[in-house]
Design an enzyme around this catalytic site. Structure first.
Site, PDB file in Angstrom:
ATOM      1  N   GLY A  66       0.803  -1.224   0.000  1.00  0.00           N
ATOM      2  CA  GLY A  66       0.000   0.000   0.000  1.00  0.00           C
ATOM      3  C   GLY A  66       0.829   1.264   0.000  1.00  0.00           C
ATOM      4  O   GLY A  66       1.625   1.495  -0.904  1.00  0.00           O
ATOM      5  N   THR A  67       0.662   2.082   1.012  1.00  0.00           N
ATOM      6  CA  THR A  67       1.254   3.419   1.052  1.00  0.00           C
ATOM      7  C   THR A  67       2.762   3.416   1.246  1.00  0.00           C
ATOM      8  O   THR A  67       3.392   4.461   1.123  1.00  0.00           O
ATOM      9  CB  THR A  67       0.607   4.268   2.160  1.00  0.00           C
ATOM     10  OG1 THR A  67       0.791   3.607   3.404  1.00  0.00           O
ATOM     11  CG2 THR A  67      -0.877   4.468   1.872  1.00  0.00           C
ATOM     12  N   LEU A  68       3.371   2.255   1.515  1.00  0.00           N
ATOM     13  CA  LEU A  68       4.828   2.159   1.602  1.00  0.00           C
ATOM     14  C   LEU A  68       5.473   1.836   0.252  1.00  0.00           C
ATOM     15  O   LEU A  68       6.695   1.879   0.119  1.00  0.00           O
ATOM     16  CB  LEU A  68       5.235   1.096   2.633  1.00  0.00           C
ATOM     17  CG  LEU A  68       5.105   1.515   4.091  1.00  0.00           C
ATOM     18  CD1 LEU A  68       5.160   0.302   5.013  1.00  0.00           C
ATOM     19  CD2 LEU A  68       6.179   2.514   4.467  1.00  0.00           C
TER      20      LEU A  68
ATOM     21  N   GLU B 156       3.382   2.052  10.637  1.00  0.00           N
ATOM     22  CA  GLU B 156       2.253   1.121  10.557  1.00  0.00           C
ATOM     23  C   GLU B 156       1.556   0.927  11.904  1.00  0.00           C
ATOM     24  O   GLU B 156       0.666   0.093  12.022  1.00  0.00           O
ATOM     25  CB  GLU B 156       2.720  -0.225  10.002  1.00  0.00           C
ATOM     26  CG  GLU B 156       3.096  -0.170   8.532  1.00  0.00           C
ATOM     27  CD  GLU B 156       1.893   0.015   7.628  1.00  0.00           C
ATOM     28  OE1 GLU B 156       0.762  -0.334   8.019  1.00  0.00           O
ATOM     29  OE2 GLU B 156       2.072   0.497   6.498  1.00  0.00           O
TER      30      GLU B 156
END
Length: 138
Positions: free
Chosen positions: A11-13, A81
């Site tokens: 995802g956002t990483l 996270e």
């Protein structure tokens, strides 16, 4: 030389997404991988976050990126996270390369189902949504 750990991100990483620069910009990119088993992954919560739930057998084989990280990077992405806060955890799973090569085990990040409310999508195989609100813009 410090010990490294394999981390699968979906995802956002990932490269091109908001948390990559703060977490994995200096990590060694290994390649494009997917989960060996199906997992439910969806966009959910007030910040439109991609969330994968630890419910193997449901959803899709989730596509993402594999990185080799050192202990400092792992601690940094654990903080991004929210590992340690209720419903946020890191677990090792089996992943497979998108094209060729052997499968391997890598850590990835899961959320508890109660955090996936409200749900903004059905289950997804890959993340490309741009609605995520990063912590520094909340």
């Amino acid at each position: 030389m410090s010990e490294t750990t394999l981390v699968f991100v979906f995802g956002t990483l990932k490269r091109g997404f908001p948390l990559h620069g703060r977490g994995l910009a200096r990590a060694h990119f290994v390649g494009f991988y997917r989960t060996a088993r199906k997992y439910p992954m969806l966009i959910a919560g007030p910040w439109f976050a991609p969330m994968m739930l630890d419910e193997p057998g449901e959803g899709h084989r989730v596509r993402g990126e594999l990185y080799e990280v050192d202990p400092d990077m792992l601690a940094r992405i654990d903080r991004l996270e929210a590992v340690g806060r209720t419903g946020n955890f890191r677990k090792q799973i089996r992943i497979m390369p998108e094209r060729f090569g052997p499968s391997c085990d890598a850590f990835t990040y899961f959320k508890a189902r109660f955090l996936a409310s409200p749900a903004h999508t059905e289950y997804l195989a890959s993340y490309s949504d741009r609605r995520f609100v990063p912590p520094w813009r909340r």
